[in-house]
Design a protein around this motif. Sequence first.
Motif, PDB file in Angstrom:
ATOM      1  N   GLY A 100      46.014  85.609  34.070  1.00 31.98           N
ATOM      2  CA  GLY A 100      46.859  84.877  34.996  1.00 31.98           C
ATOM      3  C   GLY A 100      46.262  83.542  35.391  1.00 31.98           C
ATOM      4  N   LEU A 101      47.098  82.591  35.670  1.00 30.26           N
ATOM      5  CA  LEU A 101      46.711  81.266  36.149  1.00 30.26           C
ATOM      6  C   LEU A 101      47.442  80.994  37.454  1.00 30.26           C
ATOM      7  CD1 LEU A 101      46.921  79.221  32.824  1.00 30.26           C
ATOM      8  CD2 LEU A 101      44.863  80.183  33.873  1.00 30.26           C
ATOM      9  N   SER A 102      46.758  80.235  38.347  1.00 34.41           N
ATOM     10  CA  SER A 102      47.391  79.918  39.626  1.00 34.41           C
ATOM     11  C   SER A 102      46.935  78.541  40.092  1.00 34.41           C
ATOM     12  CB  SER A 102      47.048  80.977  40.690  1.00 34.41           C
ATOM     13  OG  SER A 102      45.652  80.995  40.940  1.00 34.41           O
ATOM     14  N   ALA A 103      47.747  77.936  40.914  1.00 34.90           N
ATOM     15  CA  ALA A 103      47.427  76.631  41.503  1.00 34.90           C
ATOM     16  C   ALA A 103      48.228  76.487  42.782  1.00 34.90           C
ATOM     17  CB  ALA A 103      47.730  75.492  40.531  1.00 34.90           C
ATOM     18  N   ASN A 104      47.666  75.737  43.737  1.00 31.09           N
ATOM     19  CA  ASN A 104      48.398  75.476  44.969  1.00 31.09           C
ATOM     20  C   ASN A 104      48.001  74.119  45.516  1.00 31.09           C
ATOM     21  OD1 ASN A 104      46.157  75.758  47.059  1.00 31.09           O
ATOM     22  ND2 ASN A 104      46.041  77.767  46.064  1.00 31.09           N
ATOM     23  N   ALA A 105      48.879  73.537  46.266  1.00 34.40           N
ATOM     24  CA  ALA A 105      48.630  72.257  46.931  1.00 34.40           C
ATOM     25  C   ALA A 105      49.523  72.198  48.147  1.00 34.40           C
ATOM     26  CB  ALA A 105      48.908  71.087  45.982  1.00 34.40           C
TER      27      ALA A 105
END
Length: 508
Positions: free
Chosen positions: A350-355
């Motif tokens: 899994g890959l994740s990102a947030n801003a």
Amino acid sequence: MTPLVMVLSSWALAATPGAERAREVIALEQGFVEERAGAVGAVPWWRSIDDPALAPLIRQALQGGSNVVISVARQEQAMRDAQGSLAPLLPRLTFDVGASGSPTDALGFQFGGLSGPSTANVLVGMETLQDINGDGIPDIALDPAYVSVDIPQEDTADLTWNGSALLNASWAVNFWGSSLQQHQASRHLARASQGDTEAAALATATMVAGAWYDLVMTNAQRRLVSEQVTANAQLLELVELRYNGGEASGLEVLQQRQQLAATEAMLPAVDQGVSRALLRLAVLLGKPAKSLLTDFSPGDELPALPPAPPTGSPEDLLYNRPDVVAVVERLDAAWYSRRSADRAFLPTLGLSANAGWQYFRQDELTSTDIWGIGASASVPLFNGGRNLAASRSARAGERATSLQVEQAVRLAVQEVDDALLFEKQAAAELAARQRQIEAARGAYDAARDRYIQGLVNLTTMLQTLTALQNAELSLIQSQRTVLSARIALHDALGGTWMRDGLLEGPTR
């Protein structure tokens, strides 16, 4: 449907596991008992019958009948499920907003720190760290100094607020193709549901035609029985004239009255047959029975048998029979489901990102921009045997569906053979009935003439009359049987006419 589309569809069908299994079963068959070259089901089969009233009836049933409407709704449900199964293959994006408040006095406990009522220890400078205890761990900053400063605590707010607004993105990397296999299974299930809809349309057309021609047949029988009642009444007048002239006995008069009464007793049963056929047709069309007599005139003559249709080969059933198409698609779906279940034992990535933005407010608002990226991997070690059970269940389902394909293909070939044999039998029976009625009419005419001349008694003439009237009723039934055999053959052969827009309408 263009030839190019048919070729591409046949190629796609040949490339699936379900079609391969179906072709294996077809290879074991010896073909139809009678094969006629030509394409099957290019146009609706009822257009080959010279009956302009039948086509509007079938169209109404296809676009408003309950069986087709239910099947269309289930097909749409399967299509939406297939669309939803695509979601695990795509990234997930959410915008999350949150806020919370808590008593200011509880902040120290929440963050694991200690705070005094009036002073706080702080590090000033922290330019140089020195190991005072000699244990190899820097203890305090000496340059410029570790200073204990008394900071008077000002009055603060009773509540402290904090919150965030984040745009979160995540993607479950389908590295092993498990979700893709499940999506393919859902697509094949949607196609199977389409086959179910087409099968319902084929069955509806068959039932509408059957109910319609039962109605026409019973109307013809009622007309014939009424004519027979009239003929028997006229014969009774003749017998009474002969009796009044002393040429016939009272027994002959009673015999003819009994013959007339027996013929009249047939009318209620015929009328009941008309009502029952009308009710069957009304249910199929979803309309009141009384309105059908206003919209359609069934008549009292059955149409002639149209030319024999082409049968193609047993392999054509894999494309023309919607029920076979549906079970083949279900075997493909089971094959993909089994592959998806087997891949559940492999790790998931899994890959994740947030801003976004985060704030803290006590007496004054403090905010900052934040962002982050991440990756994860999960290796299934033990989950109570769920993955193993799912894999074994998928394999069992695949085996069961494979047997269903074999059963459906063999049944389809058998139904075509039965319909062909039924058609031959019905044609032979019709020809025999026609010869029978010619002989019976000749015998009755001769007996009637001889009775008038006083050469034979009434009993002999009544026997020939009864035989003639029974033969006339049997001829109508044989004509109906011939039509039934032809309709059954079209039903067994299937066709592609369901895919040319006949099911589009208010039910879509």
